[in-house]
Design an enzyme around this catalytic site. Structure first.
Site, mmCIF file in Angstrom:
data_model
loop_
_atom_site.group_PDB
_atom_site.id
_atom_site.type_symbol
_atom_site.label_atom_id
_atom_site.label_comp_id
_atom_site.label_asym_id
_atom_site.label_seq_id
_atom_site.Cartn_x
_atom_site.Cartn_y
_atom_site.Cartn_z
ATOM 1 N N CYS A 1 0.837 -1.084 0.052
ATOM 2 C CA CYS A 1 0.058 0.040 0.055
ATOM 3 C C CYS A 1 0.936 1.125 -0.151
ATOM 4 C CB CYS A 1 -0.895 -0.012 1.244
ATOM 5 S SG CYS A 1 -0.284 0.431 2.630
ATOM 6 N N CYS B 1 3.517 1.498 2.702
ATOM 7 C CA CYS B 1 4.629 1.015 2.262
ATOM 8 C C CYS B 1 5.779 1.572 1.576
ATOM 9 C CB CYS B 1 4.295 -0.413 1.934
ATOM 10 S SG CYS B 1 3.297 -1.525 2.727
ATOM 11 N N ASP C 1 11.925 23.835 -34.435
ATOM 12 C CA ASP C 1 13.196 23.990 -35.336
ATOM 13 C C ASP C 1 12.698 23.583 -36.916
ATOM 14 O OD1 ASP C 1 15.833 24.387 -36.356
ATOM 15 O OD2 ASP C 1 15.648 22.373 -36.739
ATOM 16 N N ASP D 1 15.507 18.455 -33.982
ATOM 17 C CA ASP D 1 16.235 17.010 -34.381
ATOM 18 C C ASP D 1 17.835 17.022 -34.174
ATOM 19 O OD1 ASP D 1 16.681 18.340 -36.484
ATOM 20 O OD2 ASP D 1 16.595 16.580 -37.874
ATOM 21 N N ASP E 1 20.296 21.825 -31.491
ATOM 22 C CA ASP E 1 18.966 22.035 -31.045
ATOM 23 C C ASP E 1 19.086 21.605 -29.372
ATOM 24 O OD1 ASP E 1 17.370 22.889 -33.193
ATOM 25 O OD2 ASP E 1 17.288 20.930 -33.796
#
Length: 820
Positions: free
Chosen positions: A20, A23, A504, A699, A703
């Protein structure tokens, strides 16, 4: 995006025994007290802990076990192949003992038995550390790498609950028949005295209390030995209170009669509570197993064996024995086992399971293939370039696991409440008992006991602990199905608040490589031009050659060639003089340009294209226009974001004319052009300082700083590894429409989490006072402990079931996969 944690290693370990939120909260608080730990996050749904810092595996294991929990291990047997120079295996054993996560190594002849913690050790890592000693390991049987230990623990819980639930249900059913013996007129069938009836109830519920309920009692005892409490403590205390009270009524009935209290027993209450909560756990465990279906689906993509050619012999070997450089053969209908480069053959591959792209893609010699994809038609041979944990599929699985184990900021409130929940409930239950015993109507002790039990039983920290991680697990899994990899819970939470998405240009909105868009001459002259460019390595030259080949043209032989720096090329082709280059080059060679030619040059330039002139034997024969072409999905991606109420900005280092041309084509009105790579992150900061929550989509290596600075960095899977490392999300297919899908998924996931948290809080806030009898003086309402048990059992099931609704998530816009 917080980059500080990224600088420190993160260790992920499975933890067994957490039942639970109390814990998981204890484990998390304990680990955070270790000086070397900078951050610790425990995921109850996945049964694992992620620790950031310089702490050792042994240090974490010791801390976890000190709390009474267990870090599970796996044992595998290997054959040890060694060089003749290696005298014995003791050196190899000593080195393996030093590998973090290895718990024990036993050597018997040339056989090694290694016990290790799942997730910390891979076969590749073991091979790497013993290679300098001349050793090599080979599995003797199917290994346990990649086992979903959260699922393994759920399976174990499922079996343990089943063998206790069904016998307990039958016994409790029989007990309820005895309770209603007179009401149902069964005394006419068999007369039972009240005392006999009650002793029979005791005998029927005895195995329920101690056998069916042992899961709760054992866990409560283990937790108590370490000075703490959890949900099982409440269940155990509540059921034993009812059971022992009832037994005392049987043994010393005069004491209760003397006090003016009706001598009633509540064996059916303790038994029903145990069975109902077991049933709730049964449903919860089964439902939680469905939250990790995405991970299991990904893990099942890779085949179990691979066909390789070694020393001229084709053989099928287990997947884990494939090494870099192996020549792997894939036949029609088979899955690609590992990543590599095609050496021979051509085929079409279905990559939808990894990228979300529904259309098969063609692959030939020199093209890369990815493990887990499906070969549709032809056969091919490829060279393995990435194997084991380095394959794209293995890294995707690792990223999804990491995301599912992450804890978003919204979960912190639930964690803080769960930390004090059980002690608070025990206090409320004690106050309830005292208040009813001292001030309640007769029989006050009975009222006190039943309301005390109701408070203990109805309180549910499990719903609090499961509210967030179950939604995160399903949400990130659904993202993986749509080709969206999410690194952490922070990104998934932040994405729903995005105001601005910055794209970009190159490689993100465009293809990222020059392509010929226009040629004004004929095919014969195009063949001469492409032949002249054949010896040039310039990207524009390669674009012209590719364009000619697309036209199915045969390129003639080049007699001589000269590259003219900054201007173009000169070549002798079939005894004809060919010039390809800028207007300046032709003017230098005194080649006349007509008014029509100049007008065409200007129109192409205004469209943002790079223009080259072609001349043969001193006369212009054509104009070539080259541009970085917009991806066919980019305009749709921008429109989808606008439909979600998100502003779109294009950020590029290109000149403004080119940028405006691309922006018009895709529908973007806000442009920031001519930005140096090192200044891109400053533009993100400027937007953030204006009060916007910003995502950056890129990409390339240039960047990476902007991706790291943005509130959410989104990298394209077709880009560089540096960009993907810096980003919070990765779109595997490189389709920019995935950004809108990611935002919608984030909104759906956060909505689901809020629903779960509302239910978890509202359930406890409303029902605990009801169980305590707060409304009895006004409305005469009391809650039966049996009803309390049923409500508690359903609370966790409700949260998990609600999280599973995310599996049916579909973007309001057309899905990326369907429209690809």
């Amino acid at each position: 995006m917080d980059t500080r944690a990224a600088c420190q290693p993160t260790l992920t370990l499975p933890v067994s025994g957490m039942k639970c939120a109390s814990c998981s909260g204890r484990v998390e608080r304990c680990l955070k007290t270790i000086p070397e730990v900078s951050e610790a996050a425990v995921n109850l749904a996945m049964a694992q802990v992620a620790i950031t810092g310089s702490v050792t595996v042994d240090g974490v294991v010791a801390a976890v076990e000190q709390l009474g929990f267990r870090v599970p291990t796996s044992t595998e047997t290997f054959l040890l192949a060694t060089d003749p120079t290696l005298q014995d295996s003791s050196g190899v054993v000593a080195v393996l003992h030093g590998v973090p996560g290895v718990r024990r190594v036993e050597a018997t002849g040339d056989t090694l038995t290694i016990t290790y913690i799942p997730g910390t050790v891979t076969l590749e890592k073991l091979q790497h550390v013993i290679a300098p000693l001349g050793g090599h390991l080979k599995r003797t049987q199917g290994g346990a790498e990649g086992v979903d230990w959260a699922q393994a623990e759920r399976d174990e819980d499922y079996r343990a609950i089943q063998i206790r639930l069904w016998p307990g249900s039958i016994l409790v059913g029989a007990t309820l028949v005895l309770v209603h013996w007179d009401m149902w007129g069964l005394n006419h069938v068999m007369a039972l005295s009240k005392t006999t009836n009650q002793w029979l109830q005791f005998l029927l519920t005895l195995p329920v209390q101690f056998w069916s309920g042992w899961l709760f009692h054992a866990n409560a005892l283990a937790t108590a030995r370490h000075g703490s409490t959890n949900m099982h403590s409440l269940v155990s205390l509540g059921t034993f209170s009812a059971f022992i009270y009832s037994l005392m009524v049987l043994l010393i009935p005069d004491f209760f009669i003397a006090k003016g209290v009706a001598a009633e027993v509540y064996f059916e209450t303790s038994g029903s509570i145990i069975v109902l909560i077991l049933f709730g756990r049964f449903l919860e465990v089964r439902a939680k197993g469905q939250t990790s279906m995405a991970i299991r689906a990904l893990m099942e993509l890779a085949p179990k064996v691979a066909r390789v050619a070694r020393d001229g012999i084709e053989q099928d070997i287990p997947l884990h024995e494939v090494v870099v450089g192996d020549r792997v053969i894939v036949r029609p209908g088979e899955k690609v086992p590992v990543d590599g480069i095609i050496l021979q053959g051509r085929s079409t591959l279905d990559e939808s399971m990894l990228t979300g792209e529904s259309l098969p893609v063609s692959r030939g010699v020199g093209d890369s293939v990815t493990g887990g994809t499906l070969n549709k038609t032809g056969a091919f041979t490829f060279e393995a370039s990435r194997v084991g944990q380095e394959t794209a599929l293995a890294r995707i699985v690792a990223m999804v696991r990491q995301a599912q184990g992450a804890k978003p900021p919204i979960a912190r409130l639930a964690d803080q409440i769960a930390a004090i929940f059980v002690p608070a409930v025990l206090g409320i239950a004690a106050l309830t008992f005292c208040a009813w015993w001292l001030f309640g109507p007769e029989p006050s002790l009975t009222y006190a006991l039943l309301n005390f039990v109701s408070v203990l039983i109805i309180a549910c920290p499990c719903a609090l602990g499961l509210a967030t991680p179950t939604s995160i697990m399903v949400g990130t899994g659904k993202g993986a199905e749509n080709g969206i990899l999410v690194k952490g819970g922070d990104a998934l939470e932040t994405a729903h608040k995005l105001d601005v998405v910055v794209f970009d240009k190159t490689g993100t909105l465009t293809q990222g490589q020059p392509m010929v868009t226009d040629w004004t001459g004929n095919a014969r002259h195009l063949a001469l031009v492409a032949a002249a460019e054949h010896h040039s390595e310039h990207p524009i030259a390669q674009a012209i050659i590719a364009f000619a080949r697309d036209q199915k043209l045969d390129l003639p032989t080049v007699d001589s060639f000269e590259a003219l720096a900054g201007l173009g090329v000169w070549a002798k082709v079939q005894h004809r003089e060919v010039l390809v280059g800028t207007r300046r080059l032709l003017e230098q060679r005194a080649i006349p340009l007509t008014t029509a030619t100049l007008a065409t040059l200007e129109s192409f330039a205004e469209a943002g294209k790079t223009v080259m002139l072609a001349a043969v034997d001193g006369s212009v024969v054509g104009i070539i226009a080259v541009a970085d072409v917009v991806k066919p999905e980019s305009a749709d991606a921008v429109a989808r974001l606008r439909a979600l109420g998100v502003e779109v900005v294009m950020l590029t280092g290109d000149n403004r004319r080119t940028a405006e041309t691309i922006a018009r084509e895709v529908g973007i009105t806000q442009i920031v052009a001519e930005v140096l790579p090192e200044h891109k992150s400053q533009e993100i900061i400027r937007l953030q300082q204006s009060g916007y929550t910003v995502a950056m989509v890129g990409d390339g290596i240039n960047d990476a700083p902007a991706l790291a600075q943005a509130d959410v960095g989104v990298a394209l899977g077709t880009g560089t590894d540096v960009a993907m490392e810096s980003a919070d999300m990765t779109l595997i297919s490189g389709d920019p429409r995935g950004v809108a899908v990611a935002i919608e998924l984030s909104r759906a996931t956060m909505r689901n989490i809020r629903q779960n948290l509302f239910w978890a809080f509202a359930y406890n806030i409303i029902l605990i006072p009801l169980a305590a009898g707060v409304w009895f003086p006004l409305l005469g309402i009391l809650l039966s402990p049996i009803i309390a048990a049923a409500a508690m059992a359903l609370s966790s099931v409700t949260v998990v079931t609600n999280a599973l609704r995310l599996r049916h998530f579909k973007p309001s816009v057309v899905s990326v996969q369907a429209s690809s």
